[in-house]
Write an enzyme that holds these catalytic residues in place. Structure first.
Site, PDB file in Angstrom:
ATOM      1  N   CYS A  29       0.851  -1.198   0.000  1.00  0.00           N
ATOM      2  CA  CYS A  29       0.000   0.000   0.000  1.00  0.00           C
ATOM      3  C   CYS A  29       0.883   1.243   0.000  1.00  0.00           C
ATOM      4  O   CYS A  29       1.806   1.353   0.805  1.00  0.00           O
ATOM      5  CB  CYS A  29      -0.918  -0.008   1.217  1.00  0.00           C
ATOM      6  SG  CYS A  29      -1.863   1.509   1.446  1.00  0.00           S
ATOM      7  N   CYS A  32       0.104   3.430   3.661  1.00  0.00           N
ATOM      8  CA  CYS A  32       0.539   2.998   4.993  1.00  0.00           C
ATOM      9  C   CYS A  32       1.723   2.055   4.953  1.00  0.00           C
ATOM     10  O   CYS A  32       2.350   1.819   5.977  1.00  0.00           O
ATOM     11  CB  CYS A  32      -0.608   2.341   5.750  1.00  0.00           C
ATOM     12  SG  CYS A  32      -1.164   0.777   5.039  1.00  0.00           S
ATOM     13  N   CYS A  56      -4.555  -0.288   0.390  1.00  0.00           N
ATOM     14  CA  CYS A  56      -5.140  -1.416   1.108  1.00  0.00           C
ATOM     15  C   CYS A  56      -6.576  -1.093   1.517  1.00  0.00           C
ATOM     16  O   CYS A  56      -7.007   0.058   1.492  1.00  0.00           O
ATOM     17  CB  CYS A  56      -4.298  -1.780   2.322  1.00  0.00           C
ATOM     18  SG  CYS A  56      -4.222  -0.496   3.576  1.00  0.00           S
ATOM     19  N   CYS A  71      -9.305   9.203  -4.782  1.00  0.00           N
ATOM     20  CA  CYS A  71      -8.050   8.489  -4.985  1.00  0.00           C
ATOM     21  C   CYS A  71      -6.885   9.471  -4.878  1.00  0.00           C
ATOM     22  O   CYS A  71      -6.947  10.555  -5.469  1.00  0.00           O
ATOM     23  CB  CYS A  71      -8.047   7.816  -6.356  1.00  0.00           C
ATOM     24  SG  CYS A  71      -6.465   7.070  -6.803  1.00  0.00           S
ATOM     25  N   SER A 297      30.604  19.705  18.946  1.00  0.00           N
ATOM     26  CA  SER A 297      31.910  20.168  18.479  1.00  0.00           C
ATOM     27  C   SER A 297      32.449  21.263  19.388  1.00  0.00           C
ATOM     28  O   SER A 297      31.707  22.150  19.815  1.00  0.00           O
ATOM     29  CB  SER A 297      31.812  20.693  17.044  1.00  0.00           C
ATOM     30  OG  SER A 297      30.849  21.723  16.946  1.00  0.00           O
ATOM     31  N   LYS A 303      38.369  28.798  26.123  1.00  0.00           N
ATOM     32  CA  LYS A 303      37.407  29.790  25.663  1.00  0.00           C
ATOM     33  C   LYS A 303      35.979  29.270  25.724  1.00  0.00           C
ATOM     34  O   LYS A 303      35.034  30.044  25.860  1.00  0.00           O
ATOM     35  CB  LYS A 303      37.746  30.213  24.224  1.00  0.00           C
ATOM     36  CG  LYS A 303      39.055  30.960  24.096  1.00  0.00           C
ATOM     37  CD  LYS A 303      39.309  31.377  22.655  1.00  0.00           C
ATOM     38  CE  LYS A 303      40.616  32.141  22.520  1.00  0.00           C
ATOM     39  NZ  LYS A 303      40.881  32.536  21.101  1.00  0.00           N
ATOM     40  N   ASP A 333      38.625  19.533  18.674  1.00  0.00           N
ATOM     41  CA  ASP A 333      39.514  19.952  17.593  1.00  0.00           C
ATOM     42  C   ASP A 333      40.770  20.626  18.123  1.00  0.00           C
ATOM     43  O   ASP A 333      41.644  20.984  17.338  1.00  0.00           O
ATOM     44  CB  ASP A 333      38.780  20.906  16.646  1.00  0.00           C
ATOM     45  CG  ASP A 333      38.995  20.537  15.191  1.00  0.00           C
ATOM     46  OD1 ASP A 333      39.263  19.349  14.919  1.00  0.00           O
ATOM     47  OD2 ASP A 333      38.910  21.431  14.332  1.00  0.00           O
ATOM     48  N   LYS A 475      35.581  23.939  11.561  1.00  0.00           N
ATOM     49  CA  LYS A 475      34.419  23.207  12.067  1.00  0.00           C
ATOM     50  C   LYS A 475      33.864  22.234  11.032  1.00  0.00           C
ATOM     51  O   LYS A 475      33.466  21.113  11.369  1.00  0.00           O
ATOM     52  CB  LYS A 475      33.316  24.183  12.492  1.00  0.00           C
ATOM     53  CG  LYS A 475      32.072  23.500  13.038  1.00  0.00           C
ATOM     54  CD  LYS A 475      30.986  24.494  13.409  1.00  0.00           C
ATOM     55  CE  LYS A 475      29.723  23.764  13.844  1.00  0.00           C
ATOM     56  NZ  LYS A 475      28.620  24.691  14.191  1.00  0.00           N
ATOM     57  N   ASP A 499      26.191  22.773  18.872  1.00  0.00           N
ATOM     58  CA  ASP A 499      27.365  23.461  19.388  1.00  0.00           C
ATOM     59  C   ASP A 499      27.550  23.076  20.849  1.00  0.00           C
ATOM     60  O   ASP A 499      26.609  22.648  21.520  1.00  0.00           O
ATOM     61  CB  ASP A 499      27.199  24.979  19.246  1.00  0.00           C
ATOM     62  CG  ASP A 499      27.298  25.421  17.797  1.00  0.00           C
ATOM     63  OD1 ASP A 499      27.821  24.651  16.976  1.00  0.00           O
ATOM     64  OD2 ASP A 499      26.826  26.533  17.486  1.00  0.00           O
ATOM     65  N   ASP A 736      27.343  26.234   7.237  1.00  0.00           N
ATOM     66  CA  ASP A 736      25.962  25.786   7.365  1.00  0.00           C
ATOM     67  C   ASP A 736      25.112  26.211   6.174  1.00  0.00           C
ATOM     68  O   ASP A 736      24.308  25.422   5.656  1.00  0.00           O
ATOM     69  CB  ASP A 736      25.360  26.303   8.672  1.00  0.00           C
ATOM     70  CG  ASP A 736      25.665  27.773   8.917  1.00  0.00           C
ATOM     71  OD1 ASP A 736      26.301  28.402   8.048  1.00  0.00           O
ATOM     72  OD2 ASP A 736      25.274  28.304   9.970  1.00  0.00           O
TER      73      ASP A 736
END
Length: 1035
Positions: A29, A32, A56, A71, A297, A303, A333, A475, A499, A736
């Protein structure tokens, strides 16, 4: 190159007993995912006799009783089949009288609002006009599910079942006799509930969004006429100023279009976590929720305080999700032994913190923020031992903080011989930029358990190899290393990246994302689910717009109505397959409809061409081999993506080539290109071919660790497509934006999820200098993308990026260049006041209407935008102010720095140094740090203030006639000063002390500019004849 594997790898835990993927031999189906089944006569059940779309019987009956009765593919109304209940709208059919006794007469459907009031879980469905299924509520899946009643209280559970029974009785689908089986009724209810969608779209009410769209169109029309007027009516007495102002206004109009029109279709979404549990967490069966690898990361623990990273890790380990399906990877890192030891302490404290959180269901599950909340922590807590256990846990957390602080104090001074581990061996990361790869597993199924003897999620420390002469890509490179390590060790199909200062504020955040990603149809096309960023520790007035409310609550909702929100760098759950550079699955095309009401000779041409093309396709399929349909899976590459079959040794591919045709052989041979694409790791390549994640059978822990060390070596990415087409994309400090942009170009969609309780919270710089430096970094990344081959202005036009989505991406890389016209426009009012000239000629009553209309349309757009978004006017005004502050400072420097970096190869850095601090609450708000970014806005403030004084003095000297033209100039000058007012407050600080260097440079520049202008004055008429002087004699 040498690599080091840390001691303690015996604690590595891999989930080898994953539930197998359910296979089906029958037809499936499309709604589902279950088998379609057969009718009583043994024939295959067919719901729609027009197009034959596979559905189904339960989905067919559900669509007829609860949906649109059409449909999903051809949009034809379903006809009632023999043995199915009759619904409103069915035509009387004499052929169906023989099964009339088995039918139930249903009532007409009520209004949608009444049904939603009666049952909040009901979601109507709508179908797209083109015939493709488009569910407002998401697709449904599963029909034989038994839910876990323990997720509700007994009273609430009975109430829900009773409501469901009442609704069924009203529809005539259930008799109201009391002698029925209660357990069967509950099972029926669970079946109906499990079939409901996991999410739904909540469109903005038309009463709010339609006036907003009308005003946008009106504003656009007014803007066109306004610019026409400005261009056709120059100010000849101040022609240079007029020309500059018109150029600036045209650019502002272009910038407004880029920002405004992607907000044309804003939507919100709603998830149903209870249905997720009913569908994938069935009692007595293995948990079928998707596994998640969480990436954290960090670079420098001095810091980025280790206590903050520890809180983020603790919130991940205590998340409300099956422990065997969560693995936390921490990327160091900086190869710091401080973070290594801090994670060891964190793992030990997690053995007590995690069971406390899950026992008492506390929120948030980061201890620093939980214990500091100023709320009634006893609310909804009924366990007698809660108060006692909370006090003990708070004391243990304070002891944990002391141990972390001791590690930080010890790390302040590095020994001459370097750091030494507890076993006496030297720390491999003593040289930060020249060290081997390191991996350490702290927790897991084979590692330490919590104090209650239960399993904990896995915690893995990762520090990739670094050597001189290699480009490590900051990064983005660290995230790609985590992608490979996690694929080898756990290979979860979904990845959450955070982060180090963003902790999980809502323990059900992963479940919120799974409502979209595990949707049987929509989830396969999703590359990621983005959550909004929320922040702690920001002052009540949000002086520098740190919350970024306008972007997260207006712009992102608008993008969600298009192809999806942009990726913002944190708080995002990825589909791992999208990170590998694969294209999304292609939807099956609707078959062409043929008309059988005309004679066959009418369509002979069309029909013949179709048959001919079909034969060609069949011939091509024979030549193309089994893998022809998958050859164009990736952008511009002929790569093949198979199912979840394990592949370890690529030489085995060649062994199975015998017996295939020549083109089939070449298709299979193309798999060897995976080494060039993904790198020289057969184990990792095998994991990329497993769409549902998981580890292949027969894997060995020792070999996996060895392979994980190999994939984080510094030379692994050489001559591969990592950072180009795979993983986080290189080429900008804002990786990003690039990463999300590449996914959308391939045709993937993304979703914006805004749960009632914020999913994640982080920290933001609240003092002026740090905030400007942060904005400078973002703007610099946009300039780098603008000058790269990935610029949205010309990249990806052959892909599947939608037009309005492209406008949004263009806006993200063009906005820094607005700083140049903005700086000029903010200078013009001061120049006009100092010279007595104006950029606008004398207006008549008709032309003044355009100024008034533009001003009113700007106000109306802002007001209506606040209405549908719910953003406060204070947040909107703070955003407008910081747009000017950042535009004339950080964005301006980013443009020149980006041009120097990309075109000339000169990498300039604007350093920030602390000068003074305050120890009180929000003391960092008044912390002043000198930076060159402060000079341009300070100069603008002084210039406009001097201009106001000069203009008013001139009007006083020249009498009443000069006051009229003065008001227009003063309006623009005060507009600049009001927008820069938060900057002025930050400059003065709490003690009203400003560093001498700032005042000196600003006054110097403003004075020089004013004196030069007065001396040159380009607007005075130039005399070409002899200079005449008064003789002094009275003639």
């Amino acid at each position: 190159m040498a690599s080091t594997t840390m001691a303690g790898f015996g604690s590595l835990a891999v989930d080898e007993n994953r539930p197998p993927t359910r296979q089906s031999s029958g037809k499936i189906c499309k709604v589902c995912g279950d088998e379609i089944g057969h009718k009583e006569d043994g024939a295959l059940f067919v719901a729609c006799h027009v197009c034959g779309f596979p559905v189904c019987r339960p989905c067919y009956e559900y669509e007829r009783s609860e949906g649109t009765q059409c449909c999903p593919q051809c949009n034809t109304r379903y006809k009632r089949l023999k043995g199915c209940p009759r619904v409103a709208g069915d035509e009387e059919d004499n052929s169906d009288k023989d099964d009339f006794d088995d039918e139930f007469q249903t009532k007409n459907r009520k209004d949608d609002s009444d049904r939603q009031h009666e049952n909040g879980d009901y979601n109507n469905q709508q179908w797209h006009p083109n015939g493709q299924a488009f569910s407002v509520a998401g697709s449904t899946a599963g029909k034989d599910f038994e839910g876990d009643k323990e997720i509700y209280g007994s009273a609430e559970w009975k109430e829900r079942v009773e409501k469901w029974k009442v609704r069924q009785e009203k529809r005539g689908l259930m008799s109201n006799d009391d002698g029925g089986n209660d357990q069967a009724e509950e099972d029926d209810y669970l079946m109906a509930e499990a079939r409901q969608p996991l999410w739904r779209k909540v469109p903005i009410p038309s009463s709010l969004i339609n006036p907003y769209r009308i005003v946008i169109v009106l504003r656009f029309i007014i803007l066109v006429f306004f610019l026409r007027f400005r261009i056709l009516t120059p100010a000849y007495d101040a022609y240079p100023l007029w020309l500059i102002s018109v150029i600036c206004e045209v650019w502002f109009a272009f910038s407004w279009i880029l920002d405004q029109f992607p907000k044309w279709l804003p939507i919100t979404r709603e998830t149903y976590l209870d249905r997720l549990s009913l569908r994938f967490e069935r009692e007595g069966e293995p948990n079928q929720l998707g596994s998640v690898d969480v990436f954290v990361s960090t670079v420098d623990p001095l810091k980025e305080p280790p206590i903050i990273t520890a809180n983020t890790v603790l919130s991940i380990l205590a998340v409300d999700y099956p422990v065997e399906k969560v693995t936390c990877y921490v990327s160091d890192d900086g190869a710091s032994m401080l973070l290594f030891d801090a994670l060891s302490e964190t793992a030990e404290f997690a053995r007590r913190w995690v069971p406390f959180c899950k026992k008492h269901n506390v929120e948030p599950r980061a201890p620093e923020f939980y214990f500091s909340e100023k709320i009634d922590y006893l609310k909804d807590k009924v366990h007698p031992s809660f108060v006692k256990e909370r006090r003990a846990m708070k004391r243990e957390y304070e002891e944990f903080k002391v141990r972390i602080n001791a590690l930080v104090a010890k790390a302040q001074k590095k020994p001459e011989e370097g750091w030494v581990m507890q076993d006496g061996t030297p720390w491999p990361g003593n040289i930060t930029r020249d060290h081997p790869g390191m991996i350490q597993v702290y927790l897991g199924s084979a590692g330490a358990l919590d104090v209650d003897g239960k399993e904990l999620p896995r915690l893995v420390y990762v520090s990739r190899e670094k050597r001189p002469g290699y480009q490590h890509h900051k990064k983005a490179g660290a995230e790609n290393a985590l992608v490979r390590v996690s694929a080898v060790l756990s290979n979860a199909p979904f990845i959450l990246n955070l982060d180090c200062d963003h902790y999980i504020n809502n323990s059900k955040a992963l479940r919120e994302a799974m409502c979209f990603l595990m949707d049987p149809q929509f989830g396969k096309k999703l590359c990621y689910v983005q959550f909004p960023q929320r922040f702690d520790g920001i002052d009540r007035h949000d002086r520098y717009a740190n919350r970024n409310v306008v972007f997260f609550d207006i712009n992102m909702l608008g993008l969600d109505g298009l192809q999806g929100p942009v990726y913002v760098g944190t708080g995002c759950v990825f589909n791992r397959q999208a990170l590998y550079g694969y294209d999304p699955p292609v939807s099956e095309k609707r078959p062409k409809m043929t008309c059988d009401c005309w004679p066959s000779w009418c369509c002979c041409c069309c029909g013949g061409s179709r048959k001919k093309s079909k034969k060609k396709g069949e011939k091509k399929g024979l030549l193309g081999g089994l893998l022809y349909t998958k050859k164009k899976k990736m952008m511009g590459k002929n790569y093949v993506r198979k199912g979840s079959a394990p592949v370890f040794d690529l030489e085995e591919i060649e062994e199975g080539l015998e017996g295939y045709e020549e083109l089939e052989k070449s298709s299979l041979m193309s798999q060897k290109n995976f080494e060039k694409r993904f790198g020289q790791s057969p184990v990792f390549i095998a994991s990329t071919l497993m769409e549902n994640g998981g580890l292949p059978e027969g894997t060995n822990t020792t070999s996996l660790i060895k392979e994980a060390i190999h994939v984080i070596s510094c030379g692994y990415e050489e001559k591969t497509e990592w950072g180009k087409e795979i993983g986080w994309i290189y080429g900008s400090v804002t990786e990003d934006i690039l990463t999300g942009f590449k996914m959308h170009c391939r045709g993937w969609k993304s979703v914006y999820c805004v749960p009632k309780r914020p999913a994640f919270k982080g920290s933001a710089p609240i003092n002026l200098s740090d905030r400007l430096h942060q904005v400078l970094r973002w703007a610099l990344g946009s300039v780098e993308i603008f000058l790269s081959r990935h610029c949205p202005l010309w990249y990806g036009y052959g892909g599947k990026l939608k037009r309005l989505e492209r406008l949004a991406y263009i806006n993200t890389i063009v906005y820094p260049f607005t700083s140049i016209p903005l700086l000029a426009y903010c200078t013009i009012p001061a120049v006009c006041l100092l010279t007595g000239k104006f950029i606008i000629p004398t207006l008549n009553n008709f032309t003044s209407v355009w100024f008034l209309a533009l001003f009113l349309s700007i106000i109306a757009t802002g007001v209506l935008e606040l209405r549908w978004s719910g953003v406060s006017i204070q947040d909107w005004w703070r955003n407008e102010q910081f747009w000017v502050i950042g535009g004339v400072s950080a964005h301006l420097f980013a443009v020149f720095q980006g041009l120097l970096k990309v075109l000339a190869g000169v990498d300039t850095n604007f350093t920030v140094t602390a000068k003074a601090a305050d120890d009180t609450e929000f003391g960092e708000l008044y912390l002043f740090k000198w930076t060159t970014l402060l000079i341009p806005p300070t100069t603008l403030i002084i210039l406009n203030m001097v201009g106001v004084v000069a203009g008013v003095s001139d009007a006083i000297n020249n009498g009443y006639g000069s006051w009229g033209p003065l008001f227009g100039k003063l309006f623009f000058a005060f507009w600049v000063i009001l927008h820069l007012y938060p900057f002025l407050k930050g400059l003065m600080g709490r003690q009203n002390r400003t560093p001498t260097i700032v005042v000196l440079w600003s006054i110097l520049l403003a004075s020089i500019f004013s004196l030069i202008w007065v001396r040159i004055d380009p607007f005075l008429p130039k005399h070409t004849g002899p200079v005449l002087k008064q003789c002094g004699v009275e003639c």
